[in-house]
Design an enzyme around this catalytic site. Sequence first.
Site, PDB file in Angstrom:
ATOM      1  N   LYS A  53      36.127  43.486  43.565  1.00  0.00           N
ATOM      2  CA  LYS A  53      35.100  42.864  42.715  1.00  0.00           C
ATOM      3  C   LYS A  53      34.308  41.830  43.516  1.00  0.00           C
ATOM      4  O   LYS A  53      33.079  41.768  43.437  1.00  0.00           O
ATOM      5  CB  LYS A  53      35.747  42.211  41.487  1.00  0.00           C
ATOM      6  N   GLN A  97      41.939  38.243  35.827  1.00  0.00           N
ATOM      7  CA  GLN A  97      42.534  39.551  36.118  1.00  0.00           C
ATOM      8  C   GLN A  97      43.836  39.723  35.344  1.00  0.00           C
ATOM      9  O   GLN A  97      44.704  38.851  35.365  1.00  0.00           O
ATOM     10  CB  GLN A  97      42.780  39.686  37.631  1.00  0.00           C
ATOM     11  N   ASP A 120      34.227  40.779  30.543  1.00  0.00           N
ATOM     12  CA  ASP A 120      35.129  41.909  30.299  1.00  0.00           C
ATOM     13  C   ASP A 120      34.875  42.522  28.920  1.00  0.00           C
ATOM     14  O   ASP A 120      35.344  43.622  28.638  1.00  0.00           O
ATOM     15  CB  ASP A 120      36.595  41.435  30.344  1.00  0.00           C
TER      16      ASP A 120
HETATM   17  N1  GUN Z   1      43.303  44.786  34.570  1.00  0.00           N
HETATM   18  C1  GUN Z   1      43.126  46.125  34.516  1.00  0.00           C
HETATM   19  N2  GUN Z   1      41.872  46.429  34.107  1.00  0.00           N
HETATM   20  C2  GUN Z   1      41.243  45.248  33.889  1.00  0.00           C
HETATM   21  C3  GUN Z   1      39.937  44.901  33.453  1.00  0.00           C
HETATM   22  O1  GUN Z   1      39.077  45.752  33.159  1.00  0.00           O
HETATM   23  N3  GUN Z   1      39.689  43.563  33.366  1.00  0.00           N
HETATM   24  C4  GUN Z   1      40.619  42.609  33.653  1.00  0.00           C
HETATM   25  N4  GUN Z   1      40.279  41.324  33.517  1.00  0.00           N
HETATM   26  N5  GUN Z   1      41.837  42.899  34.058  1.00  0.00           N
HETATM   27  C5  GUN Z   1      42.150  44.212  34.181  1.00  0.00           C
END
Ligand code: GUN
Length: 294
Positions: A53, A97, A120
Amino acid sequence: MSAQVIDGKAVAAEVTARVKQRVEALKSKGVTVGLAVILAGEDPASQVYVRNKIKKCAELGIESRRIDLPADVTMETMLETIDALNNDPAIHGILVQFPPPKQLDQEKIIDAISPEKDVDCFCDRNVGRILEGRIDGFLPCTPAGVMELLKAAGIDPAGKHAVVVGRSNIVGKPLAALLMQKNKGANATVTVVHSGTPDLARFTRDADILIAAIGKPCFITGDMIKPGAAVIDVGINRIATPDGKGKLAGDVDFESAVEVAGAITPVPGGVGPMTIAMLMDNAVRAAEKAAADA
Ligand code: GUN
């Protein structure tokens, strides 16, 4: 017959090229898009996701701020960290995350992030808007990525039977909501099946569009797929290999599925790159909205 393999990397590159133009347009108005990414602990898969990211932000001219917290971080510190970012005008989007370390409460984390910075699209307000059909704000990243992939592959869900395998808050539930919207590019008849569904293959075999998001490697096999169906594999599972290195496997058994499906996404290189691309889109959306409201 072998299915059309949908190239998620190529579609993601098209999405991010458009995002980059919007980042530049904001820059010309003196606004630098800022995305904060919080990682608590040292889960190896989460480390990789966060690194990817941050790398994508750099490619697009988005200013990222990575915040690493120790595995034993308290809820209090996590909430203070989020609060500071909520009040920081240089930060337009905040992502924590998941999954967080066990001592942290994931729901409280989601509730703490300002809805305006919830890139998100996890908080109740933003999820609720999706259910209401208000899709002009943030879109849930992975589900929106799946919708973009279908569009790019020329697969119109309208009037089709879409079967979503998995009912997670991150993928299954919001994706079902997007697919059933009374909108162009959606309008599917949607069935959601999950770990509590007896004889699940009865439903998958009827799917014109089959989305696998159950988190079990190679769960969907060729015999569970209707000939010619579009198969979108959301799974990212690490499996053991004889050489000990391990490899990534989707929720679909690609080898048997590719012989039956009409179109299919690979793992890696399918949905994965789309999730990041849609996250970048949401970050820019947040900055555009903040600039318009300023
Ligand atoms: N962990 C797995 N997929 C995601 C996601 O799309 N966003 C976040 N914040 N954590 C994750």
